[in-house]
Design a protein around this motif. Sequence first.
Motif, PDB file in Angstrom:
ATOM      1  N   PRO A 129     -62.771-119.465 -31.691  1.00  7.25           N
ATOM      2  CA  PRO A 129     -62.428-120.356 -32.811  1.00  7.25           C
ATOM      3  C   PRO A 129     -62.160-121.776 -32.323  1.00  7.25           C
ATOM      4  O   PRO A 129     -61.668-121.979 -31.211  1.00  7.25           O
ATOM      5  N   GLU A 130     -62.485-122.736 -33.154  1.00 14.66           N
ATOM      6  CA  GLU A 130     -62.293-124.140 -32.788  1.00 14.66           C
ATOM      7  C   GLU A 130     -60.855-124.423 -32.376  1.00 14.66           C
ATOM      8  O   GLU A 130     -60.599-125.142 -31.407  1.00 14.66           O
ATOM      9  N   ARG A 159     -60.266-123.324 -28.833  1.00 11.96           N
ATOM     10  CA  ARG A 159     -60.892-124.211 -27.847  1.00 11.96           C
ATOM     11  C   ARG A 159     -60.061-125.471 -27.651  1.00 11.96           C
ATOM     12  O   ARG A 159     -59.831-125.916 -26.523  1.00 11.96           O
ATOM     13  N   PHE A 160     -59.578-126.052 -28.756  1.00 14.61           N
ATOM     14  CA  PHE A 160     -58.719-127.225 -28.648  1.00 14.61           C
ATOM     15  C   PHE A 160     -57.406-126.882 -27.940  1.00 14.61           C
ATOM     16  O   PHE A 160     -56.889-127.675 -27.138  1.00 14.61           O
ATOM     17  N   PHE A 161     -56.861-125.705 -28.254  1.00 11.25           N
ATOM     18  CA  PHE A 161     -55.581-125.310 -27.656  1.00 11.25           C
ATOM     19  C   PHE A 161     -55.687-125.243 -26.136  1.00 11.25           C
ATOM     20  O   PHE A 161     -54.856-125.827 -25.426  1.00 11.25           O
ATOM     21  N   TRP A 162     -56.705-124.537 -25.621  1.00 15.82           N
ATOM     22  CA  TRP A 162     -56.797-124.382 -24.176  1.00 15.82           C
ATOM     23  C   TRP A 162     -57.174-125.683 -23.490  1.00 15.82           C
ATOM     24  O   TRP A 162     -56.747-125.947 -22.355  1.00 15.82           O
ATOM     25  N   SER A 163     -57.911-126.518 -24.173  1.00 17.92           N
ATOM     26  CA  SER A 163     -58.168-127.854 -23.637  1.00 17.92           C
ATOM     27  C   SER A 163     -56.855-128.624 -23.515  1.00 17.92           C
ATOM     28  O   SER A 163     -56.606-129.309 -22.514  1.00 17.92           O
ATOM     29  N   GLY A 164     -55.994-128.478 -24.538  1.00 18.97           N
ATOM     30  CA  GLY A 164     -54.699-129.154 -24.503  1.00 18.97           C
ATOM     31  C   GLY A 164     -53.799-128.640 -23.401  1.00 18.97           C
ATOM     32  O   GLY A 164     -53.110-129.421 -22.722  1.00 18.97           O
TER      33      GLY A 164
END
Length: 237
Positions: free
Chosen positions: A150-151, A154-159
């Motif tokens: 889920p988008e 992806r944003f969470f783990w990038s953060g």
Amino acid sequence: PGMGARQESELIATIIAVRRGEVDDALSKMREQRQAASEPRHRRQFDERIVMTLLYARRWEEAIQTYETGFSGDFGTTSPQLMVEMVRAYCEAEDLDTAAALIARLEDSPFGREPVLGALMHRARLVFLAFVGRTGAVETLVSGPLAAMPESARFFWSGIARLNAGDKAGAKSSLSQAAESSPRDSRARELADSILRSVDEPGVAGPRSVSSEVAQLADRLTAVAADAKRAPQSPVA
């Protein structure tokens, strides 16, 4: 992916119990059922459900203690799903050396050579690399072999990767996007918001000082991530 029907149904039951705030009641019931179970394999199944419930409830230290008491080093009766989730528990507990050792064992085990478990293995790599602060490798994974996540994830783990690399501005941007793209009143949004509020607190952001073993494994997994992104991706069911 990589989970059997039993693990999937048990995970759903765990999620429901946690969301209802019934974690302790669920744990008590499982422990009673474990005591009543006559076959060792049934007791081991309850052991796994107990640990998975603690993990989903983010009770990391308790999950680690329970896992190490009953499972550590026992590949024969431990599901790959549990082992991958334990990687995150050790990372959350700031024990990157044990997380690295667990991933290395996973990579060298039969699990690491099973194509059907590829997504699980990539998840273990993703979590570890995010906590080590390897932002480039994390971006490679979430845009390559784990692009079906889920988008918001992806944003969470990038953060998380940016936070552990010491990039506060990047972490805030990614975590804000993770929260915005998560369903309202979801645990995912709650977690992203919670971390976002703590970014500027002392000791929260990196860069992290890691052992040579952790750094070497991170280097190797970065190369694995690059190779996986270049390889043709199988359709996700």
